[in-house]
Design a protein around this motif. Structure first.
Motif, PDB file in Angstrom:
ATOM      1  N   LEU A 162      27.790  89.708  82.571  1.00 57.09           N
ATOM      2  CA  LEU A 162      27.074  88.515  83.014  1.00 57.09           C
ATOM      3  C   LEU A 162      27.309  88.267  84.499  1.00 57.09           C
ATOM      4  O   LEU A 162      28.452  88.324  84.970  1.00 57.09           O
ATOM      5  CB  LEU A 162      27.533  87.295  82.216  1.00 57.09           C
ATOM      6  CG  LEU A 162      27.133  87.256  80.742  1.00 57.09           C
ATOM      7  CD1 LEU A 162      27.872  86.141  80.018  1.00 57.09           C
ATOM      8  CD2 LEU A 162      25.617  87.088  80.594  1.00 57.09           C
ATOM      9  N   SER A 163      26.252  87.980  85.230  1.00 57.49           N
ATOM     10  CA  SER A 163      26.384  87.618  86.632  1.00 57.49           C
ATOM     11  C   SER A 163      26.877  86.179  86.743  1.00 57.49           C
ATOM     12  O   SER A 163      26.903  85.431  85.753  1.00 57.49           O
ATOM     13  CB  SER A 163      25.039  87.753  87.347  1.00 57.49           C
ATOM     14  OG  SER A 163      24.114  86.785  86.837  1.00 57.49           O
ATOM     15  N   ASP A 164      27.254  85.761  87.948  1.00 57.90           N
ATOM     16  CA  ASP A 164      27.719  84.384  88.147  1.00 57.90           C
ATOM     17  C   ASP A 164      26.644  83.373  87.743  1.00 57.90           C
ATOM     18  O   ASP A 164      26.938  82.366  87.086  1.00 57.90           O
ATOM     19  CB  ASP A 164      28.115  84.166  89.608  1.00 57.90           C
ATOM     20  CG  ASP A 164      29.426  84.826  89.965  1.00 57.90           C
ATOM     21  OD1 ASP A 164      30.116  85.312  89.043  1.00 57.90           O
ATOM     22  OD2 ASP A 164      29.772  84.856  91.159  1.00 57.90           O
ATOM     23  N   SER A 165      25.410  83.639  88.126  1.00 60.22           N
ATOM     24  CA  SER A 165      24.332  82.691  87.802  1.00 60.22           C
ATOM     25  C   SER A 165      24.039  82.674  86.308  1.00 60.22           C
ATOM     26  O   SER A 165      23.769  81.610  85.730  1.00 60.22           O
ATOM     27  CB  SER A 165      23.062  83.037  88.586  1.00 60.22           C
ATOM     28  OG  SER A 165      22.634  84.359  88.305  1.00 60.22           O
ATOM     29  N   GLU A 166      24.085  83.832  85.651  1.00 63.14           N
ATOM     30  CA  GLU A 166      23.867  83.876  84.209  1.00 63.14           C
ATOM     31  C   GLU A 166      24.981  83.142  83.474  1.00 63.14           C
ATOM     32  O   GLU A 166      24.731  82.413  82.503  1.00 63.14           O
ATOM     33  CB  GLU A 166      23.782  85.327  83.736  1.00 63.14           C
ATOM     34  CG  GLU A 166      22.506  86.036  84.166  1.00 63.14           C
ATOM     35  CD  GLU A 166      22.536  87.507  83.852  1.00 63.14           C
ATOM     36  OE1 GLU A 166      21.465  88.091  83.623  1.00 63.14           O
ATOM     37  OE2 GLU A 166      23.649  88.098  83.849  1.00 63.14           O
ATOM     38  N   CYS A 167      26.203  83.319  83.931  1.00 64.78           N
ATOM     39  CA  CYS A 167      27.335  82.631  83.314  1.00 64.78           C
ATOM     40  C   CYS A 167      27.201  81.120  83.468  1.00 64.78           C
ATOM     41  O   CYS A 167      27.336  80.368  82.498  1.00 64.78           O
ATOM     42  CB  CYS A 167      28.639  83.113  83.952  1.00 64.78           C
ATOM     43  SG  CYS A 167      30.141  82.449  83.212  1.00 64.78           S
ATOM     44  N   HIS A 199      27.075  92.056  77.179  1.00 67.20           N
ATOM     45  CA  HIS A 199      28.097  92.988  76.726  1.00 67.20           C
ATOM     46  C   HIS A 199      29.451  92.587  77.300  1.00 67.20           C
ATOM     47  O   HIS A 199      29.527  92.000  78.384  1.00 67.20           O
ATOM     48  CB  HIS A 199      27.755  94.423  77.139  1.00 67.20           C
ATOM     49  CG  HIS A 199      26.483  94.931  76.525  1.00 67.20           C
ATOM     50  ND1 HIS A 199      25.233  94.641  77.054  1.00 67.20           N
ATOM     51  CD2 HIS A 199      26.254  95.683  75.422  1.00 67.20           C
ATOM     52  CE1 HIS A 199      24.301  95.212  76.309  1.00 67.20           C
ATOM     53  NE2 HIS A 199      24.899  95.843  75.306  1.00 67.20           N
ATOM     54  N   GLU A 200      30.494  92.896  76.570  1.00 67.76           N
ATOM     55  CA  GLU A 200      31.847  92.589  77.027  1.00 67.76           C
ATOM     56  C   GLU A 200      32.779  93.725  76.604  1.00 67.76           C
ATOM     57  O   GLU A 200      32.473  94.492  75.687  1.00 67.76           O
ATOM     58  CB  GLU A 200      32.325  91.247  76.451  1.00 67.76           C
ATOM     59  CG  GLU A 200      32.245  91.134  74.941  1.00 67.76           C
ATOM     60  CD  GLU A 200      33.455  91.688  74.229  1.00 67.76           C
ATOM     61  OE1 GLU A 200      34.559  91.669  74.830  1.00 67.76           O
ATOM     62  OE2 GLU A 200      33.320  92.150  73.077  1.00 67.76           O
TER      63      GLU A 200
END
Length: 243
Positions: free
Chosen positions: A216-221, A192-193
Motif C-alpha cells: 500500500l502506498s502512503d495515500s492508499e493507506c 498484499h503483505e
C-alpha cells in the motif's frame, strides 16, 4: 470515521507446553509483549507497543475454544482501547507432517461495536508450509456497509543453525468493495503483505524479530486507515511465553 477490522490469529491449539487438566482436557496460556501490534501488515496500535494474552482450552479429540486480547489504538476520537477475540475450532493431526485447523473467530471492540466482525478459517499445514484462508461477510467498509473479505496466505517455517527459527509469510487481503485510493484517484480492492521473522528461545522465553511490509502506498493507506505510517515497512521485536 469508518474503519474496517483486519484482524486474525495464528492459532496453534496443540502446543506441547499446555497444562494438563485431565486425561482429555488441557489449557494453554500464551503471553506476548511486542513493540507493535501488526496484523495482516497493518498496525493496530499506531506503531506503539502491545501487551497480549490468550487462553485456549484443548480437548484430546482436537476440539478447542478460547479467547485472546490485546490493547489497540486506532487514533482519532475512537473510544476502544482493547480487542477481545473469541474462537473455537478443530485441529486434526493427520501425520507428523500434515495437519488441518478449521474454526470460527469473533473479534470484539469494547465501546466501538461497529468494528466487531467474525470469520471462519481453515489452515492446511504440510512439511513446514501452511496454506490458510479466512472469510468474513459482516465487516464494515468505509461507508458503513457490510462486505465480504477473504484473507489468504502461504507461509513456511524452518529451523536454522544455532537454534534459530525462521518464519516467512506472504498474504493477500481481498475486499468486495474498493477500499484504497491512490493520489491519482485510482481505487483498489485488495493489497498484499509479507513478513519475515526470526525467533530463538532464551532464558525461558521466545524472542522474536520481524520485518513486516505491505504494497500500500502512503495515500492508499491514509484513504482507509487515516494515517500513512500504519501500513509501511517496520521492524517488530517481541518476547513471548506459552505454558
Amino acid at each position: 470515521m469508518k474503519r474496517t477490522a483486519l484482524l486474525a490469529l495464528a492459532l496453534a491449539p496443540l502446543a506441547c507446553q499446555a497444562l494438563e487438566l485431565s486425561e482429555t482436557f488441557s489449557l494453554q496460556i500464551d503471553t506476548t509483549l511486542a513493540s507493535d501490534y501488526r496484523t495482516r501488515g497493518i498496525s493496530q496500535t499506531q506503531n506503539d507497543p502491545a501487551a497480549q494474552v490468550g487462553a485456549t482450552l484443548l480437548h484430546s479429540s482436537g476440539l478447542y475454544a478460547g479467547m485472546w486480547t490485546s490493547n489497540v489504538d486506532f487514533g482519532f476520537d475512537l473510544k476502544t482501547r482493547q480487542e477481545v477475540d473469541y474462537y473455537a475450532g478443530w485441529y486434526w493431526q493427520a501425520t507428523d507432517e500434515v495437519s488441518l485447523d478449521a474454526g470460527y473467530v469473533k473479534y470484539a471492540y469494547p465501546k466501538e461495536s461497529r468494528f466487531n466482525q467474525s470469520e471462519v478459517y481453515a489452515i492446511l499445514g504440510a512439511y513446514g508450509f501452511k496454506l490458510a484462508a479466512y472469510y468474513s461477510n459482516d465487516a464494515e467498509n468505509i461507508f458503513g456497509e457490510q462486505q465480504d473479505i477473504l484473507y489468504s496466505y502461504v507461509s513456511y517455517e524452518t529451523a536454522l543453525p544455532l537454534d534459530v527459527g525462521l518464519k516467512l509469510r506472504y498474504g493477500r487481503n481481498d475486499f468486495k468493495d474498493p477500499m484504497f485510493w491512490s493520489a491519482s484517484g485510482k481505487s483498489e480492492d485488495d493489497y498484499h503483505e509479507w513478513e519475515a521473522k526470526l525467533t530463538r528461545d532464551f532464558l525461558g522465553v521466545t524472542w522474536g524479530l520481524s520485518y513486516i511490509d505491505t504494497d500500500l502506498s502512503d495515500s492508499e493507506c491514509a484513504s482507509n486507515y487515516g494515517f500513512t505510517d500504519v501500513c509501511s515497512a517496520t521492524w517488530v521485536a517481541s518476547v513471548s511465553k506459552s505454558f
